[in-house]
Design an enzyme around this catalytic site. Sequence first.
Site, PDB file in Angstrom:
ATOM      1  N   ASP A 172       7.475  21.894  25.324  1.00  0.00           N
ATOM      2  CA  ASP A 172       7.886  20.470  25.418  1.00  0.00           C
ATOM      3  C   ASP A 172       8.674  20.023  24.037  1.00  0.00           C
ATOM      4  OD1 ASP A 172       7.776  17.870  26.906  1.00  0.00           O
ATOM      5  OD2 ASP A 172       6.563  17.478  25.015  1.00  0.00           O
ATOM      6  N   CYS A 229       0.806  -0.999   0.033  1.00  0.00           N
ATOM      7  CA  CYS A 229       0.070   0.059   0.072  1.00  0.00           C
ATOM      8  C   CYS A 229       0.840   1.184   0.015  1.00  0.00           C
ATOM      9  CB  CYS A 229      -0.962  -0.183   1.374  1.00  0.00           C
ATOM     10  SG  CYS A 229      -2.145   1.230   1.322  1.00  0.00           S
ATOM     11  N   GLY A 246      -4.034  -4.561   0.349  1.00  0.00           N
ATOM     12  CA  GLY A 246      -3.267  -3.761  -0.258  1.00  0.00           C
ATOM     13  C   GLY A 246      -3.971  -2.736  -0.857  1.00  0.00           C
ATOM     14  N   CYS A 300     -14.739 -16.687   5.084  1.00  0.00           N
ATOM     15  CA  CYS A 300     -15.570 -15.752   5.871  1.00  0.00           C
ATOM     16  C   CYS A 300     -14.289 -14.835   6.266  1.00  0.00           C
ATOM     17  CB  CYS A 300     -15.996 -16.519   7.017  1.00  0.00           C
ATOM     18  SG  CYS A 300     -16.408 -15.435   8.329  1.00  0.00           S
ATOM     19  N   SER A 336     -11.897   4.775  -0.149  1.00  0.00           N
ATOM     20  CA  SER A 336     -11.689   4.695   1.231  1.00  0.00           C
ATOM     21  C   SER A 336     -11.195   5.999   1.781  1.00  0.00           C
ATOM     22  CB  SER A 336     -10.790   3.711   1.809  1.00  0.00           C
ATOM     23  OG  SER A 336     -11.387   2.456   1.341  1.00  0.00           O
ATOM     24  N   LYS A 341     -19.072   5.367  -4.342  1.00  0.00           N
ATOM     25  CA  LYS A 341     -19.067   4.741  -3.069  1.00  0.00           C
ATOM     26  C   LYS A 341     -17.933   5.554  -2.211  1.00  0.00           C
ATOM     27  CE  LYS A 341     -22.332   0.791  -3.634  1.00  0.00           C
ATOM     28  NZ  LYS A 341     -22.411  -0.532  -3.518  1.00  0.00           N
ATOM     29  N   CYS A 357      -1.419   3.974   7.175  1.00  0.00           N
ATOM     30  CA  CYS A 357      -2.490   4.341   8.141  1.00  0.00           C
ATOM     31  C   CYS A 357      -2.192   3.929   9.530  1.00  0.00           C
ATOM     32  CB  CYS A 357      -3.793   3.692   7.558  1.00  0.00           C
ATOM     33  SG  CYS A 357      -4.494   4.546   6.115  1.00  0.00           S
TER      34      CYS A 357
END
Length: 636
Positions: free
Chosen positions: A606, A80, A127, A329, A178, A215, A84
Amino acid sequence: MSARPVSRMLRRVLRTSTWSCSSEAPVTQPRPGKSTQPAPTELSRRRQFLREHAAPFSAFLTDSFGRQHSYLRISLTEKCNLRCQYCMPEEGVPLTPKADLLTTEEVLALARLFVKEGVDKIRLTGGEPLIRPDVVDIVAKLHQLEGLRTIGITTNGISLARLLPQLQKAGLNAINISLDTLVPAKFEFIVRRRGFHKVMEGIHKAIELGYNPVKVNCVVMRGLNEDELLDFVALTEGLPLDVRFIEYMPFDGNKWNFKKMVSYKEMLDTVRQRWPELEKLPEEESSTAKTFKIPGFRGQISFITSMSEHFCGTCNRLRITADGNLKVCLFGNSEVSLRDHLRMGASEEELLRIIGAAVGRKKRQHAGMFSISQMKNRPMILIELSLMHRDSPPAIPSISSWDSLHVQNLRPRMSFFNQMVTSWKGCRVSQTPLLAQQWLGSGFLQRHYSSLQDSATNPKCLSPGSQAPATHSGPLPPSDKLTHVDTEGRAAMVDVGGKPNTERVAVASAVVLLGPVAFQLIQQNQLKKGDALVVAQLAGVQAAKMTSQLIPLCHHVALSHVQVQLELDSMRHAVVIQASCRARGPTGVEMEALTSAAVAALTMYDMCKAVSRDIVLEEIKLVSKTGGQRGDFHRT
């Protein structure tokens, strides 16, 4: 099996000669002067003929509960181009050696076999499938398979705008993109890469090419992006999108926590509070989504309820991983290698027996979210980057609204944020939906580069100058008594129960004098700890949300918006911070703005203390506030 070729031929008859850019089903592309739809009676005759002559669905793809698996998802790669934080375990993902991945010929051979047995929809995943060099050729060859109605792809969108015209010509007719945030700053923070503008350009390109709906998959995780639900829904008002909100799911390495999951019912309630007229649409057969539409909106929204309301009873999906394993599944940990049997010369009949045995072992439903979270399974990136993402977000605040970080006086190459976000013109708070609409409406977001000199000439923007007199407006003068003590002088919280709810906005500022060495490192983004400006912005947003926990007598305020703006002042070697908070309620948000600015300043200290401890925090002050019985305040 003699009836099967006839069935395939009839399915071909019902397909059109060209593929449209609809998101799910093929339709004809119009020819000049000709109708795009066959006559109703002709279409009815065709469907009736197909029903009477169609072959039985393949026994090899039918499980012991009668579920017919006509939908195949094929992962083309484990790689990929994003990293993320919620899509990859902290320890990373060991990739399969290239020699052990399916070759193009093996991908097509398996696809051909499944389509012969009744699969009519294939989705390519990863990916990130679009980084595979021959992805366009694969789509074109899949398009030639007799009986395959839908070829889809699920992508992170980074390369979509560039490749989509070729993919559409090759036969791609379904797209899922996505996208988990509409805020550029949060996007880069989540994926550890730049690219928000490329994803938006990809969505725009899909709309431009006629995909309808486009979508958009959004995995909703508490503390990360559940505050953006309404912003995503608002996009569907003027755009042909199907925004799909996906419940956060457990996979290996993602430290799944039930508390981070936002359920379908909770999301639906949030949307209905804003749009009570929301209507539920009929569910398609074997659909994973519960779909809703707001009357008058072009697009729609959907909910993928894998955890709270599973749809195992109508599941028609099978998955092939990039290394050639068949998963019956998504949440199961049993797999069978089709690659090994292919490479050992197995015949189609032998492969079908192996596939049929695996499908026959498929369970009635998955084990449930709590049991799944304890099971050993592949990380999602090694199954597919498909409907959902799968890793726990980092420890970041639950915030009402992230906004783009505006950093001035930085060279364009230094930071994604000063390349990508629009300026906060007149120091007004920008709205996330407007930002996204800019992207999707035009395909390009204006890139804004500004300097300290430019902002200094704008009287509306924050000026690091000396103290100026304050002006007041409103019906009540400032009180001459402390309000947080009772008649006996003890600390007490003010009762705001009888006060009216009004719109409250407050802006506060702070200045951090860094010195030349630390300032230069920040300007060039070379601090070893990372990007101090980004970290300080996130800390300021978090502090605004937590003010009531830090300041004992402050009321908890449901903020509707927080923005933290940072500017580099090269004359003073300083960072000038401005924080803005907004809410509607009976009490003001001055303390939230002041806390935000102060904590952002402390965070800058900091981040830089290893370089220099000669850092001064000063000018922490309220710039303005509006709303409330005592009127407005503006420091001029």
